[in-house]
Design an enzyme around this catalytic site. Sequence first.
Site, PDB file in Angstrom:
ATOM      1  N   LEU A  21       0.870  -1.183   0.335  1.00 45.51           N
ATOM      2  CA  LEU A  21      -0.038   0.015   0.053  1.00 45.51           C
ATOM      3  C   LEU A  21       0.710   1.287  -0.126  1.00 45.51           C
ATOM      4  CD1 LEU A  21      -2.573  -0.985   2.647  1.00 45.51           C
ATOM      5  CD2 LEU A  21      -3.025  -0.978   0.231  1.00 45.51           C
ATOM      6  N   GLY A  22       1.960   1.168   0.629  1.00 45.57           N
ATOM      7  CA  GLY A  22       2.996   2.493   0.793  1.00 45.57           C
ATOM      8  C   GLY A  22       3.985   2.079   1.593  1.00 45.57           C
ATOM      9  N   GLY A  24       6.704   4.310   4.563  1.00 41.97           N
ATOM     10  CA  GLY A  24       6.969   5.348   5.411  1.00 41.97           C
ATOM     11  C   GLY A  24       8.158   5.543   5.994  1.00 41.97           C
ATOM     12  N   MET A  26       9.264   4.366   9.099  1.00 39.10           N
ATOM     13  CA  MET A  26       9.623   3.428   9.747  1.00 39.10           C
ATOM     14  C   MET A  26       9.350   2.235   9.323  1.00 39.10           C
ATOM     15  SD  MET A  26       8.456   4.844  13.567  1.00 39.10           S
ATOM     16  CE  MET A  26       8.803   3.050  14.036  1.00 39.10           C
ATOM     17  N   VAL A  29       3.824  -0.617   4.319  1.00 40.19           N
ATOM     18  CA  VAL A  29       2.384  -0.937   4.774  1.00 40.19           C
ATOM     19  C   VAL A  29       1.874  -2.012   3.509  1.00 40.19           C
ATOM     20  CG1 VAL A  29       0.260  -0.276   4.997  1.00 40.19           C
ATOM     21  CG2 VAL A  29       2.139   1.210   5.965  1.00 40.19           C
ATOM     22  N   ASP A 137       1.658  14.272  15.765  1.00 44.82           N
ATOM     23  CA  ASP A 137       1.943  14.494  14.579  1.00 44.82           C
ATOM     24  C   ASP A 137       0.667  14.279  13.637  1.00 44.82           C
ATOM     25  OD1 ASP A 137       3.796  14.856  12.418  1.00 44.82           O
ATOM     26  OD2 ASP A 137       4.051  12.753  11.969  1.00 44.82           O
TER      27      ASP A 137
END
Length: 753
Positions: A21-22, A24, A26, A29, A137
């Site tokens: 899905l993507g 980041g 850290m 996903v 955040d």
Amino acid sequence: MPRLTAGDPEWVGPYRVVTRLGTGGMGIVYLGTSLGGRQVAVKVLRPELSQDSAFRRRFAREVASARAVSGVFTAGVVDADPEGSPAWLATAYVSGLSLGEAVAKHGPLPEASALALAAGLTEAIGSIHRAGVIHRDLKPSNVLLAEDGPRVIDFGISKVQGSSLLTQGNQVFGTPGFMSPEQLQGRPVGSPSDVFSLGAVAVFAATGHGPFGAGASPELGYRTVHEQPDVTGVPTCLVHIVERCLAKDPRERPTVALLLAELAELNGSTQEVTEVFTGTGWLPEALAHTLRPQAYSLQVNRSSGSELRSPDPESDGSVLDRGDDSPRRSPETPSSAAVSGGGSRMSRRRALFGLACVGAAGAGLAGWTLLSDDFRPGRQRWRFATDGAILGTPTEANGLVYAVSKDNTLYAVDANSGRKKWAFSARADRYPSPAVANGILYLSDEDPRGRVYALRAATGEHLWDSPLILSRALIAGGFACLVTGQTITKNGKAYSMLEVKDAATGDQHWKFRVDDSAFVAVAAESGTVFVAGAKNLYALDAATGEQTWSAPVGGPAGLTVRAVRGTVFVHSSRGLYAVEASTGQVRWEFTHPGMMDSFGVTTSGHVYAFTKESDAAAALHALDFASGIQKWQYTINDETGGDINPPIITRDMVYVSGAEEHGRKGSTLRALHPRKGQEEWIFTHDGSMTLQPTVTANVVYLGSGDTHLYALDGRTGQQQWKFRTRGNVTPPFVSDGVAYAGSGDGNLYAVTV
């Protein structure tokens, strides 16, 4: 969506990996599915960070923070293993775009959508803070837009209040342009910091730019600390709110509770902000269209991984629920479809077309096909048997379903499998639905000799219990308000005792004696407890029990009290009274010789009260919230007023349900126009109906004495499906695409919606 690569796992924990899905900062996903076909978003710690103990600790904090938070507009955790290799976190999957992507593609949100978004985000922040967590955040890429409302995601740098682990070493965490001044300056960060970020996100949503412009991080940081925000283009109704949220001094920012009340009023909703998202659509049509699930064929081979393709008329029907035109993810942007709050409603298309694996788990990725009939709307997923009729509406929270059986047992059942997790023995003659708040389950026995029990929701551990009479416990603001005793004196007078206790420990804070009253009703709002007796309404400080004022309103029977947006409504056999919460002044009263013990209130402008007009008729009166002036009256002439429920109020409809008094004509459900009072539709069914239906996302779920659970289109009344049991059906609890309903046949059912 990006394809899987050779380095991507086939399985993460119990979830088969479908596609990326993507990515980041850290982790990566993935879209994953359970063996039962449930779609999840699985965040896996990056391999290069797995050996870094600091990053693993940070990921563990993210998991702990996410587990602590629950709410309709936050990311509910499905499963996690922070100690695994690799460490991972799974949340429910929802088709949607991030706010940043939506604004980039479709432009700023219109005023109504921006208001609705602000309300949903405020409720999300409130649930995060109630869990003792500060997000730190909140930014456009951490806000997902879905058809049924926004979601706040990514607790990667959140912290438990009182902790300073993430501020050591002069490190600053957050996103410039949306961080608070105290974050940028390394000062202590509390809940007002999230309020500041909320204001910045609201400005971005309404204008397409942040309140401090664009540029390099140092420039954004300087403007945030020293310059006033640019709110040009923010709708007039929102300007005052965002300016207060963006105050430099945290002490000058509004509280989440105050924000929620103001935004609810602007949205024309009730205190339940989720009603903002039950209308025909809260987003502009062009944007909403991209969020609607579309069919995609999923082709899989072992060498290249998973690939999404456009619908193919020659395909075998294999599909994956995703919005159309899904943009590519930039490396620094989390997946815009990563998570859904635990209370959200699964889309019908996903319930119908979700993925299910063909063949044994150990076999190769041979292919995917449609789910079995158990996952079609109106079909049973599982059934849990007890030795007595299920009483009241079940409750679902954090993956467990709680139901009370007449076999004198409270059961906690796994929401996915229907297997018993724990049970608690308690006399169950008149128990209402269990209630869960902050990880504690409260079970109240509505009986003159009853009790309230507080149990740890995850394990069933008994925490405390207390005597309770006549009405269920009120849990609000960390307090438990209980009517614990009733005394009849020698001269025939009665008094009742209200006790306010710590909701977590059961320790008593204070007591209050309500004289000359056998019936007591309690409500709470903004740090005040309101107690109605036979003669007076009292306002008491929730922390100390000190009386602020009293007002001469009340009634001898059928007493109900509710506090809504600074007004306290007292309902009794005498009439309905509206009282100023701050002063005790009676603003207006509505009296009628045939007052019935059913009323509803909404901040959108109307209060609804029922009266008995004759042996064969009842009337619903719509009264102006501020003045009490009657706007319209709707009369029911077919004897269904004999057993009538309080109205259910949404932005689009007022739903009225009742059973015919003499048992000859069955029961009816009516939908009325909320501002005109005209009947939009009526649904009649055989058998009694003694409890309210459940309404969510413009669908009415109706439990009937004719042994069926019905799903009706809330706008037209058209039956979508019905599910048959072998006994009277209680109203269901609807969550994450499943309706959990009890039956007089002793079974708890999970039915796909």
